[in-house]
Scaffold this motif. Structure first.
Motif, short mmCIF file in Angstrom:
data_model
loop_
_atom_site.label_atom_id
_atom_site.label_comp_id
_atom_site.label_asym_id
_atom_site.label_seq_id
_atom_site.Cartn_x
_atom_site.Cartn_y
_atom_site.Cartn_z
N LEU A 1 0.84 -1.21 0.00
CA LEU A 1 0.00 0.00 0.00
C LEU A 1 0.87 1.25 0.00
O LEU A 1 0.59 2.21 -0.71
N VAL A 2 1.92 1.24 0.79
CA VAL A 2 2.83 2.40 0.82
C VAL A 2 3.46 2.59 -0.56
O VAL A 2 3.57 3.72 -1.05
N ALA A 3 3.82 1.49 -1.21
CA ALA A 3 4.41 1.59 -2.55
C ALA A 3 3.42 2.20 -3.55
O ALA A 3 3.80 3.03 -4.40
N VAL A 4 2.15 1.83 -3.44
CA VAL A 4 1.13 2.37 -4.34
C VAL A 4 0.94 3.88 -4.10
O VAL A 4 0.87 4.66 -5.05
N ILE A 5 0.90 4.27 -2.84
CA ILE A 5 0.71 5.70 -2.52
C ILE A 5 1.87 6.53 -3.09
O ILE A 5 1.68 7.66 -3.55
N ARG A 6 3.06 5.96 -3.08
CA ARG A 6 4.24 6.68 -3.59
C ARG A 6 4.13 6.99 -5.09
O ARG A 6 4.88 7.82 -5.60
N LYS A 7 3.24 6.30 -5.79
CA LYS A 7 3.03 6.63 -7.21
C LYS A 7 2.41 8.02 -7.33
O LYS A 7 2.52 8.67 -8.37
N TYR A 8 1.70 8.46 -6.31
CA TYR A 8 0.94 9.71 -6.39
C TYR A 8 1.56 10.84 -5.58
O TYR A 8 1.49 12.00 -5.96
N ILE A 9 2.11 10.50 -4.42
CA ILE A 9 2.67 11.53 -3.56
C ILE A 9 3.99 11.03 -2.98
O ILE A 9 4.12 9.85 -2.67
N PRO A 10 4.98 11.93 -2.87
CA PRO A 10 6.27 11.52 -2.32
C PRO A 10 6.18 11.39 -0.80
O PRO A 10 5.95 12.38 -0.10
N ILE A 11 6.35 10.20 -0.30
CA ILE A 11 6.34 10.00 1.15
C ILE A 11 7.56 9.20 1.57
O ILE A 11 8.03 8.33 0.85
N SER A 12 8.06 9.54 2.73
CA SER A 12 9.16 8.76 3.29
C SER A 12 8.59 7.88 4.40
O SER A 12 7.48 8.12 4.90
N ASP A 13 9.36 6.87 4.78
CA ASP A 13 8.85 5.92 5.78
C ASP A 13 8.47 6.61 7.09
O ASP A 13 7.53 6.19 7.77
N ASP A 14 9.19 7.67 7.45
CA ASP A 14 8.89 8.29 8.74
C ASP A 14 7.62 9.15 8.74
O ASP A 14 7.21 9.67 9.77
N MET A 15 7.00 9.30 7.59
CA MET A 15 5.71 9.99 7.54
C MET A 15 4.55 9.03 7.78
O MET A 15 3.39 9.45 7.85
#
Lengths: 84, 84
Positions: free
Chosen positions: B46-60
């Motif tokens: 799920l985190v990988a999918v979200i990264r397609k749309y918005i830049p997120i780092s693990d600590d967020m």
């Protein structure tokens, strides 16, 4: 009320047939109203991810999208056939 | 109570700083107790999918997993930096 309590309460109000259910909810609060809403695209990706784990067809997935000015809630409900 | 009402109610109880928030909840009701629980793997996807749309780092990403015998609820909370 905690989230797990919320889902357990919902469970009681639906038919009590023993089925496997998977529900995915995405809640997006935006700070800027003119941002693109990527939830419709995300919905397709989420179904693809779930298919890695369980075989689902499109007709097993019920989708709803609630939107206000600054808040969108996407809900996917998947009811799985009985495990054989 | 509908889902969008639930999330709006939650919003009011948290700090009212205008931030962009994305919350993903996966509720899994199992019929058989000995089935493998794929939510921990799903979380990574799920985190990988979200990264397609918005830049997120693990600590967020804050993750919690509530489990009972026949019900698991995975919750991902992502608070995004202000859009520049």
């Amino acid at each position: 009320m905690s989230l797990i309590d919320y889902f357990k309460a919902r469970k009681k109000t639906t038919a009590s047939v023993a089925k496997e259910r998977l529900q995915i909810i995405v809640s997006h609060e935006r700070t800027q109203r003119n941002q693109p809403d990527y939830l419709p695209d995300l919905q397709r990706d989420l179904v693809a991810v779930i298919r890695k784990y369980i075989p689902i067809s499109d007709d097993m997935v019920q989708v709803s999208l609630d939107k206000t000015d600054d808040h969108s809630v996407l809900e996917l409900n998947i009811t799985l056939p009985e495990a054989s």
